[in-house]
Design an enzyme around this catalytic site. Structure first.
Site: not given
Length: 338
Positions: A201, A254, A265, A289, A291
């Site tokens: 995701k 999600d 982010r 960060v 990911e």
């Protein structure tokens, strides 16, 4: 085999590794139910700031902690030794650096990953990294999945978690210690499926952000997300087939919140790239960060190995790692979505 957790959630010793936004949110959740929470933070500055001011100096700074219930350390061995449940909540790029310092006994601990990325040095998910490098079997592991943005936890807006764990007794304990009036917790046994979907995701959210930055509207994003969940299902069935409904909140929910939310982010990283930033400059401009950037490389390699045709994954990879033009790649992608 994991040591059975005590039936009283009040007596479970819980530790959190990490001091970023989601780690901070998890500590807040745990303090609602646990007598004491062990917290291993990045360095002495963060430790001292929390002990002196009662809040994280960098992330979710509005969250105040009851310091009498916190035991803060910078030593992972102290954290693990004093905890029955260890929640890993550092960015995936820093996990190996932290875990390599582990020298204490840990075989009877339950390691619960709240990390939603690939461990770069090993190019693998956290569950496999813990199993292969530390001989921590899946019965000693759990995964915390969303949809749950740390920022909304800080504001005590109603949020949902899914805890995936092998043993039902452990699931019930984790459910108890994380639940509150603003956190509802579902349980699952799909450890690998939940971890992979949480990684995927983030990649799809980068793509959604790129589309937004390029000027695509809500109509396209809706089609994009509906294709993304189908891609996710294809990937999960190829990697780890198990009875699951990808429409459940840990998968589709999600994905939706990460693709649409301004708190995301990964979406924000993609949005910058769509607006014309180079990948490098977009990453450097962010304080946290994303990911999905690191995950894209690992997931793409798996797709290539398994001969999976996933157009969105391919497009995001080409933009992030092959330097291809975002506008042209999305123009091609629009013809592949249905």
């Amino acid at each position: 085999m994991a040591k059975k957790l005590t039936k009283s959630s009040k007596n479970v010793r819980v530790g959190v590794l990490g001091s970023g936004s989601f780690a901070t949110a998890i500590v807040k959740m745990l303090l609602e139910n646990c007598k004491t929470v062990n917290w291993c933070v990045r360095n002495e500055f963060v430790k001292g700031a929390i002990e002196q001011r009662g809040h994280n100096p960098t992330y979710l700074t509005t969250v105040s902690f009851n310091l009498k219930k916190l035991k803060i350390t910078t030593d992972i061995n102290e954290l693990v030794s004093n905890s029955d449940v260890v929640i890993l909540a550092v960015p995936s790029i820093y996990l190996a650096e932290s875990m390599e310092k582990l020298t204490c006994e840990y075989q009877d601990k339950l390691f619960c990953s709240a990390i939603k990325g690939i461990v770069p040095k090993h190019n693998d998910i956290v569950a496999h990294y813990l199993r292969d490098e530390f001989k921590i079997g899946f019965k000693n592991q759990a995964v915390i999945a969303g949809p749950c943005h740390a920022e909304e936890v800080a504001m005590e807006r109603l949020s949902y978690l899914t805890v995936a764990v092998a043993e039902q007794e452990d699931a019930e304990i984790l459910q108890e210690i994380l639940s509150s009036c603003y956190i509802k917790v579902n349980t699952s046994s799909d450890i690998l499926g939940n971890e992979y979907s949480a990684i995927l995701k983030n990649i799809y959210a980068i793509g959604a952000g790129i589309a937004s930055g390029l000027g695509y509207g809500d109509n396209f994003i809706a089609v994009y997300v509906s294709n993304a969940i189908r891609e996710m299902e294809t990937f999960l069935e190829a990697i780890y087939p198990e009875p699951r409904d990808v429409n459940d909140s840990a998968y589709l929910g999600d994905l939706i919140v990460t693709a649409y939310s301004l708190f995301s982010r990964n979406r924000n990283l993609g949005n910058l790239i769509g607006k014309g930033y180079t990948v490098k400059s977009a990453i450097q401009s962010m304080s946290m960060v994303a990911e999905g950037y690191y995950a894209t490389n690992g997931i793409y390699a798996i797709c290539k190995e398994k001969k999976l045709k996933l157009p969105i994954i391919n497009a995001v990879y080409d933009i992030l790692y092959e330097g291809k033009n975002a506008e042209k790649q999305f123009a091609k992608l629009t013809d592949k979505l249905t």
